[in-house]
Design a protein around this motif. Structure first.
Motif, PDB file in Angstrom:
ATOM      1  N   GLU A 164       0.829  -1.204   0.000  1.00 16.89           N
ATOM      2  CA  GLU A 164       0.000   0.000   0.000  1.00 16.89           C
ATOM      3  C   GLU A 164       0.865   1.256   0.000  1.00 16.89           C
ATOM      4  OE1 GLU A 164      -3.438   2.408   0.016  1.00 16.89           O
ATOM      5  OE2 GLU A 164      -3.134   0.313  -0.518  1.00 16.89           O
ATOM      6  N   CYS A 165       1.926   1.245   0.780  1.00 17.75           N
ATOM      7  CA  CYS A 165       2.825   2.402   0.841  1.00 17.75           C
ATOM      8  C   CYS A 165       3.499   2.663  -0.505  1.00 17.75           C
ATOM      9  CB  CYS A 165       3.868   2.215   1.934  1.00 17.75           C
ATOM     10  SG  CYS A 165       3.195   2.332   3.602  1.00 17.75           S
ATOM     11  N   TYR A 166       3.973   1.600  -1.147  1.00 17.32           N
ATOM     12  CA  TYR A 166       4.606   1.792  -2.458  1.00 17.32           C
ATOM     13  C   TYR A 166       3.580   2.234  -3.498  1.00 17.32           C
ATOM     14  CZ  TYR A 166       9.352   0.447  -1.348  1.00 17.32           C
ATOM     15  OH  TYR A 166      10.621   0.447  -0.841  1.00 17.32           O
ATOM     16  N   LYS A 167       2.356   1.731  -3.385  1.00 18.56           N
ATOM     17  CA  LYS A 167       1.299   2.138  -4.308  1.00 18.56           C
ATOM     18  C   LYS A 167       1.012   3.639  -4.173  1.00 18.56           C
ATOM     19  CE  LYS A 167      -3.600   1.362  -4.735  1.00 18.56           C
ATOM     20  NZ  LYS A 167      -4.737   0.624  -4.189  1.00 18.56           N
ATOM     21  N   ILE A 168       1.050   4.145  -2.952  1.00 16.59           N
ATOM     22  CA  ILE A 168       0.807   5.566  -2.702  1.00 16.59           C
ATOM     23  C   ILE A 168       1.974   6.411  -3.211  1.00 16.59           C
ATOM     24  CG2 ILE A 168       0.457   7.313  -0.901  1.00 16.59           C
ATOM     25  CD1 ILE A 168      -0.924   5.055   0.749  1.00 16.59           C
ATOM     26  N   GLY A 169       3.191   5.878  -3.092  1.00 16.22           N
ATOM     27  CA  GLY A 169       4.334   6.607  -3.645  1.00 16.22           C
ATOM     28  C   GLY A 169       5.449   6.926  -2.673  1.00 16.22           C
TER      29      GLY A 169
END
Length: 133
Positions: A95-100
């Protein structure tokens, strides 16, 4: 290098300061105890941090909630944000990587390992051209 450190645990905050001092790193650390406090600081017009070190598990606003707000803002979305957490939950990581985010570092239990990881993170961001831009 200016760091915004978002962490609610006083022991973790002391650990960061101890590590920076021991390694004789030239950094300026601004502390926020939660995402709301961090957003207030970022919107206050003060000096922008070069990087943000973010814990995920905090009261009032989780790290993921903070990230979503940060990355929706046209000016703040480019601030490199490194998650520094105890969460080994793969869903959190994805989720964190998806957010950026710019990185995801799991806090080790042993202080020596924490020191080593933090040194590598700060050394990298100290030479990264984005910080200088």
């Amino acid at each position: 290098m200016n760091i915004l450190f978002i962490e609610d645990d006083a022991i973790e905050t002391m650990k960061l300061h101890r590590t920076v001092s021991k390694l004789q790193l030239r950094v300026n650390i601004v502390e926020a105890k939660n995402g709301e406090e961090a957003l207030e600081y970022l919107k206050s017009g003060g000096e922008s941090p070069d990087i943000i070190l973010l814990d995920l598990n905090m009261p009032r606003m989780s790290g993921i909630e903070f990230l979503k707000i940060l990355k929706e803002d046209d000016k703040m979305k480019y601030l490199p944000t490194i998650v520094l957490t105890t969460s080994e939950n793969r869903a959190d990581l994805l989720e964190c990587y998806k957010i950026g985010i710019a990185g995801y570092v799991i806090k080790p239990l042993k202080y020596e390992d924490y020191e080593s990881k933090l040194k590598k993170v700060l050394d990298y961001w100290n030479i990264n051209e984005l910080v200088k831009a």
